[in-house]
Design an enzyme around this catalytic site. Structure first.
Site, PDB file in Angstrom:
ATOM      1  N   MET A  34       0.840  -1.207   0.000  1.00  0.00           N
ATOM      2  CA  MET A  34       0.000   0.000   0.000  1.00  0.00           C
ATOM      3  C   MET A  34       0.874   1.255   0.000  1.00  0.00           C
ATOM      4  O   MET A  34       0.405   2.347   0.339  1.00  0.00           O
ATOM      5  CB  MET A  34      -0.940  -0.006   1.211  1.00  0.00           C
ATOM      6  CG  MET A  34      -1.893  -1.206   1.183  1.00  0.00           C
ATOM      7  SD  MET A  34      -3.398  -0.949   2.116  1.00  0.00           S
ATOM      8  CE  MET A  34      -2.750  -0.707   3.761  1.00  0.00           C
ATOM      9  N   ALA A  36       3.922   3.994   1.050  1.00  0.00           N
ATOM     10  CA  ALA A  36       4.580   4.481   2.273  1.00  0.00           C
ATOM     11  C   ALA A  36       5.674   3.473   2.646  1.00  0.00           C
ATOM     12  O   ALA A  36       5.734   2.949   3.752  1.00  0.00           O
ATOM     13  CB  ALA A  36       3.589   4.691   3.414  1.00  0.00           C
ATOM     14  N   HIS A  41       9.396  -3.394   3.383  1.00  0.00           N
ATOM     15  CA  HIS A  41       8.993  -3.585   1.985  1.00  0.00           C
ATOM     16  C   HIS A  41      10.229  -3.808   1.101  1.00  0.00           C
ATOM     17  O   HIS A  41      10.228  -4.649   0.211  1.00  0.00           O
ATOM     18  CB  HIS A  41       8.260  -2.341   1.459  1.00  0.00           C
ATOM     19  CG  HIS A  41       6.989  -1.992   2.177  1.00  0.00           C
ATOM     20  ND1 HIS A  41       6.848  -0.835   2.914  1.00  0.00           N
ATOM     21  CD2 HIS A  41       5.789  -2.625   2.258  1.00  0.00           C
ATOM     22  CE1 HIS A  41       5.609  -0.772   3.401  1.00  0.00           C
ATOM     23  NE2 HIS A  41       4.950  -1.845   3.028  1.00  0.00           N
ATOM     24  N   LYS A 153       5.291 -10.246   8.908  1.00  0.00           N
ATOM     25  CA  LYS A 153       4.756  -9.196   9.777  1.00  0.00           C
ATOM     26  C   LYS A 153       3.229  -9.301   9.859  1.00  0.00           C
ATOM     27  O   LYS A 153       2.618  -9.115  10.905  1.00  0.00           O
ATOM     28  CB  LYS A 153       5.204  -7.845   9.228  1.00  0.00           C
ATOM     29  CG  LYS A 153       4.365  -6.637   9.591  1.00  0.00           C
ATOM     30  CD  LYS A 153       4.576  -6.255  11.028  1.00  0.00           C
ATOM     31  CE  LYS A 153       3.946  -4.931  11.432  1.00  0.00           C
ATOM     32  NZ  LYS A 153       2.724  -4.564  10.787  1.00  0.00           N
ATOM     33  N   ASP A 154       2.606  -9.562   8.700  1.00  0.00           N
ATOM     34  CA  ASP A 154       1.147  -9.740   8.640  1.00  0.00           C
ATOM     35  C   ASP A 154       0.897 -11.240   8.482  1.00  0.00           C
ATOM     36  O   ASP A 154       0.543 -11.715   7.413  1.00  0.00           O
ATOM     37  CB  ASP A 154       0.583  -8.924   7.473  1.00  0.00           C
ATOM     38  CG  ASP A 154       0.894  -7.442   7.635  1.00  0.00           C
ATOM     39  OD1 ASP A 154       0.143  -6.756   8.315  1.00  0.00           O
ATOM     40  OD2 ASP A 154       1.931  -6.985   7.105  1.00  0.00           O
ATOM     41  N   GLN A 157      -2.493 -12.650   7.393  1.00  0.00           N
ATOM     42  CA  GLN A 157      -2.690 -12.324   5.974  1.00  0.00           C
ATOM     43  C   GLN A 157      -1.894 -13.282   5.081  1.00  0.00           C
ATOM     44  O   GLN A 157      -2.416 -13.778   4.070  1.00  0.00           O
ATOM     45  CB  GLN A 157      -2.251 -10.886   5.730  1.00  0.00           C
ATOM     46  CG  GLN A 157      -2.146 -10.491   4.268  1.00  0.00           C
ATOM     47  CD  GLN A 157      -1.850  -9.013   4.117  1.00  0.00           C
ATOM     48  OE1 GLN A 157      -2.752  -8.189   4.247  1.00  0.00           O
ATOM     49  NE2 GLN A 157      -0.608  -8.655   3.861  1.00  0.00           N
ATOM     50  N   SER A 189       6.470  -0.657  10.160  1.00  0.00           N
ATOM     51  CA  SER A 189       5.114  -0.548   9.629  1.00  0.00           C
ATOM     52  C   SER A 189       4.924   0.866   9.106  1.00  0.00           C
ATOM     53  O   SER A 189       5.443   1.824   9.691  1.00  0.00           O
ATOM     54  CB  SER A 189       4.092  -0.826  10.740  1.00  0.00           C
ATOM     55  OG  SER A 189       2.805  -0.366  10.344  1.00  0.00           O
ATOM     56  N   SER A 190       4.166   0.980   8.005  1.00  0.00           N
ATOM     57  CA  SER A 190       3.862   2.321   7.500  1.00  0.00           C
ATOM     58  C   SER A 190       3.129   3.134   8.565  1.00  0.00           C
ATOM     59  O   SER A 190       3.209   4.364   8.584  1.00  0.00           O
ATOM     60  CB  SER A 190       2.987   2.219   6.247  1.00  0.00           C
ATOM     61  OG  SER A 190       3.633   1.424   5.272  1.00  0.00           O
ATOM     62  N   ARG A 191       2.410   2.455   9.455  1.00  0.00           N
ATOM     63  CA  ARG A 191       1.630   3.169  10.475  1.00  0.00           C
ATOM     64  C   ARG A 191       2.508   3.676  11.627  1.00  0.00           C
ATOM     65  O   ARG A 191       2.040   4.486  12.426  1.00  0.00           O
ATOM     66  CB  ARG A 191       0.505   2.289  11.008  1.00  0.00           C
ATOM     67  CG  ARG A 191      -0.599   2.060   9.975  1.00  0.00           C
ATOM     68  CD  ARG A 191      -1.802   1.326  10.551  1.00  0.00           C
ATOM     69  NE  ARG A 191      -2.938   1.355   9.646  1.00  0.00           N
ATOM     70  CZ  ARG A 191      -3.308   0.351   8.833  1.00  0.00           C
ATOM     71  NH1 ARG A 191      -2.620  -0.771   8.802  1.00  0.00           N
ATOM     72  NH2 ARG A 191      -4.367   0.476   8.056  1.00  0.00           N
TER      73      ARG A 191
HETATM   74  P1  AMP Z   1       1.498  -3.029   3.471  1.00  0.00           P
HETATM   75  O1  AMP Z   1       2.034  -1.965   2.574  1.00  0.00           O
HETATM   76  O2  AMP Z   1       1.538  -2.677   4.904  1.00  0.00           O
HETATM   77  O3  AMP Z   1       0.176  -3.572   2.998  1.00  0.00           O
HETATM   78  O4  AMP Z   1       2.503  -4.243   3.357  1.00  0.00           O
HETATM   79  C1  AMP Z   1       2.875  -4.765   2.112  1.00  0.00           C
HETATM   80  C2  AMP Z   1       3.692  -6.012   2.320  1.00  0.00           C
HETATM   81  O5  AMP Z   1       4.850  -5.710   3.095  1.00  0.00           O
HETATM   82  C3  AMP Z   1       2.942  -7.106   3.105  1.00  0.00           C
HETATM   83  O6  AMP Z   1       3.256  -8.369   2.564  1.00  0.00           O
HETATM   84  C4  AMP Z   1       3.491  -6.945   4.483  1.00  0.00           C
HETATM   85  O7  AMP Z   1       3.436  -8.131   5.247  1.00  0.00           O
HETATM   86  C5  AMP Z   1       4.924  -6.570   4.187  1.00  0.00           C
HETATM   87  N1  AMP Z   1       5.523  -5.914   5.346  1.00  0.00           N
HETATM   88  C6  AMP Z   1       5.032  -4.845   6.025  1.00  0.00           C
HETATM   89  N2  AMP Z   1       5.831  -4.561   7.078  1.00  0.00           N
HETATM   90  C7  AMP Z   1       6.827  -5.474   7.065  1.00  0.00           C
HETATM   91  C8  AMP Z   1       7.972  -5.724   7.885  1.00  0.00           C
HETATM   92  N3  AMP Z   1       8.238  -4.987   8.964  1.00  0.00           N
HETATM   93  N4  AMP Z   1       8.773  -6.756   7.557  1.00  0.00           N
HETATM   94  C9  AMP Z   1       8.512  -7.535   6.482  1.00  0.00           C
HETATM   95  N5  AMP Z   1       7.463  -7.351   5.662  1.00  0.00           N
HETATM   96  C10 AMP Z   1       6.635  -6.339   5.948  1.00  0.00           C
END
Ligand code: AMP
Length: 281
Positions: A34, A36, A41, A153-154, A157, A189-191
């Site tokens: 998503m 950010a 990532h 991390k997720d 999911q 995390s982006s958050r």
């Molecule tokens: P998101 O942009 O948050 O939807 O995450 C996109 C992808 O990046 C998903 O597969 C997440 O599990 C992965 N991701 C997010 N944060 C991390 C992290 N700290 N370490 C590894 N993968 C991550």
């Protein structure tokens, strides 16, 4: 000197471009995000580059995985910076579809998920996995990629998406990537950028409490007691806990037998920010 990734913004162009490369013998890895973007990532992109000749990173803040009261409108959108970072790690394509192309008017299809989608996140975000399932299915089918990388991390999911691709015979291999953390243990995390400096200092309590709980289980405490203790520790630091649970590491079912592989998973609110994390036992 690395080149900027080529920007692709329609499903038709994505399919045409990647199909031509695959016809020439290249394998394609997709990293759905998503945006950010952060080092977590980028680690997935590096892993993708080791697996496949061409790497496409999708950036789409998917409206259907947010409930009306959640942070869709304030979710960080940093496309220019994301493209810079993707240039540094050598992604080949960045796919940024328009919402109107992903959800044309009259879009009515739903995916109903059971098994690993039950409980945990679904208890607190009942809309979440159906939104994720739709968007990742579309990305898999639009790209025709050979691999898709998802972060541990997720973790729930990752398990839901792995089951989805298998159940629907989508010809793509789901590849997990390890969680990237800050030096103090906080999962990237982006958050995290929502956190105030004080909250940021508190946030690693989740990872620390999970590590302590995993150690407790390994030294003979019951998973239920260890998870309850972690919940107390996280709450004592001022967070509002949604869940801390020990589940079967593969099926995510509640634990039934001694000796099953265990994953500890947690979600908690720190002020206005919801954080999730998980670790193996
Ligand atoms: P998101 O942009 O948050 O939807 O995450 C996109 C992808 O990046 C998903 O597969 C997440 O599990 C992965 N991701 C997010 N944060 C991390 C992290 N700290 N370490 C590894 N993968 C991550």
């Amino acid at each position: 000197m690395t080149q900027a990734p080529k920007l692709v913004d329609t499903p038709a162009e994505l399919r045409r471009t990647l199909r031509a490369l695959q016809m020439g013998g290249a394998r394609v890895a997709l990293v759905p995000t998503m945006g950010a973007l952060h080092e977590g990532h980028l680690d997935l992109v590096r892993q993708a580059k080791a697996l496949a000749e061409k790497v496409v990173v999708s950036i789409f803040v998917n409206p259907t995985q947010f409930a009306p009261n959640e942070d869709f409108s304030r979710y960080p959108r940093t496309l220019e910076r994301d493209v810079e970072l993707l240039t540094q790690v050598g992604a080949d394509f960045v796919y940024v579809p328009a919402a109107a192309d992903m959800y044309p008017s009259g879009f009515t299809t739903q995916i109903v998920l059971e098994g690993p989608a039950q409980g945990l996140e679904s208890t607190f975000r009942p809309h979440f996995f159906s939104g994720v399932a739709i968007v990742v299915s579309k990305l898999f089918l639009q790209s025709g990629a050979d691999f898709a990388l998802f972060g541990e991390k997720d973790y729930q999911q990752l398990k839901v998406v792995t089951r989805l691709a298998r159940d629907l015979d989508i010809p793509i291999e789901i590849v997990p990537g390890p969680t990237t953390r800050e030096p103090d243990g906080l999962a990237l995390s982006s958050r995290n950028r929502y956190l105030t400096p004080e909250e940021r200092a508190t946030a690693p309590v989740i990872a620390r409490a999970l590590i302590t709980a995993a150690d407790a289980i390994r030294t003979g405490h019951t998973p239920v007691d260890a998870a309850a203790q972690a919940r107390k520790t996280i709450a004592a630091a001022g967070l509002k806990v949604d869940y801390v649970e020990a589940r079967h590491a593969e099926t995510l079912a509640p634990l039934a037998e001694p000796g099953e592989p265990i994953r500890l998973l947690a979600a908690a609110w720190l002020g206005k920010t919801r954080l999730i994390d998980n670790i193996p036992v």
